[in-house]
Design a protein around this motif. Structure first.
Motif: not given
Length: 264
Positions: A78-88
């Protein structure tokens, strides 16, 4: 003929008799879960453990749909938003395979899988393997369906080592009440739809089933991508992953990277 086989045949025959006048089709929704075996370098991770764990949990807890009829199926995320980046800079090393649309034709015993590998789309076309399932008498209910247990022992390649093989035990729960010899991923060949699959640390569980919807279902196989066989794609995947590993090891900014290794 064993008692289990007799019971399955009776259930299967009654199920077929109830749907033989219809163009049988349906949509099954599956959710994945994975117990993570993670190795973290505490000197690099610092106070980011919780954020990284949340990101990984979201990465592996996905929803898929299996659209099926008696002969064909299409399994896709199912289409979903990509997980947020932890940075770096972060390197996540998981098993090979990736997601993508998987079309199966049970009558022709073939499959087509569209898979994205590092930004390049491949169209994997090959024959379905015959799974040597062992049927058991164990039963349990999943939703409103009575399911029977089946197990499978299969050989798989070790991650990052083409020359090494590992034996993987797969446990399936299938229901003859839905007489379709199909299931999630490349699992099929049982006398009923597979509602639950577990292997290694991963579980795929059916959460919803819609049978014979009012609107006719159309199943189309993917057609976009460079055509390759499964063995060719596996070789390309391993080569690309090793190249990426070597690239990061040589990187001048390696000290600022976080490396997470996840087992099979």
């Amino acid at each position: 003929m064993t008692k289990l086989v007799k019971v399955l045949l009776i259930v299967f025959i009654f199920a077929i008799s109830g749907i033989q006048a219809q163009d049988f089709q349906g949509v099954a929704t599956y959710k994945t879960q994975r117990k993570l075996d993670i190795k973290m370098d505490s000197t690099q991770v610092g106070g980011m453990q919780d954020e990284i764990m949340a990101m990984l949990k979201k990465q592996f807890e996905k929803t898929y749909t299996l659209t099926f009829n008696k002969e064909e199926s299409l399994y896709k995320e199912d289409e979903s938003l990509a997980p947020p980046s932890a940075g770096g800079s972060m390197i996540i090393v998981a098993g090979m395979g990736g997601s993508g649309e998987l079309y199966k034709n049970m009558k022709a015993q073939r499959y087509v899988k569209q898979s994205d590998l590092l930004g390049k789309v491949f169209l994997i076309q090959d024959s379905l393997k015959t799974n040597a399932w062992k049927l058991h008498s164990d039963t349990k209910n999943i939703g409103n369906y009575t399911c029977f247990k089946a197990t499978l022992e299969r050989e798989i390649e070790a991650v990052f080592n083409n020359d090494s093989k590992e034996t993987q035990t797969v446990t399936a729960w299938y229901t003859p009440q839905i007489p379709v010899s199909n299931g999630p991923e490349k699992f099929q060949g049982l006398p009923g739809l597979i509602l639950e699959i577990s292997y290694d640390s991963q579980t795929i569980l059916c959460s919803k089933i819609l049978l014979n919807p009012a609107k006719q279902i159309t199943i189309k196989q993917p057609t976009t991508g460079d055509s390759v066989s499964q063995s060719e794609f596996d070789a390309i995947s391993v080569k690309k992953m090793k190249e990426m590993e070597s690239q990061y090891e040589r990187s001048e900014n390696g000290d600022n990277q976080i490396r997470i290794e996840i087992g099979n």
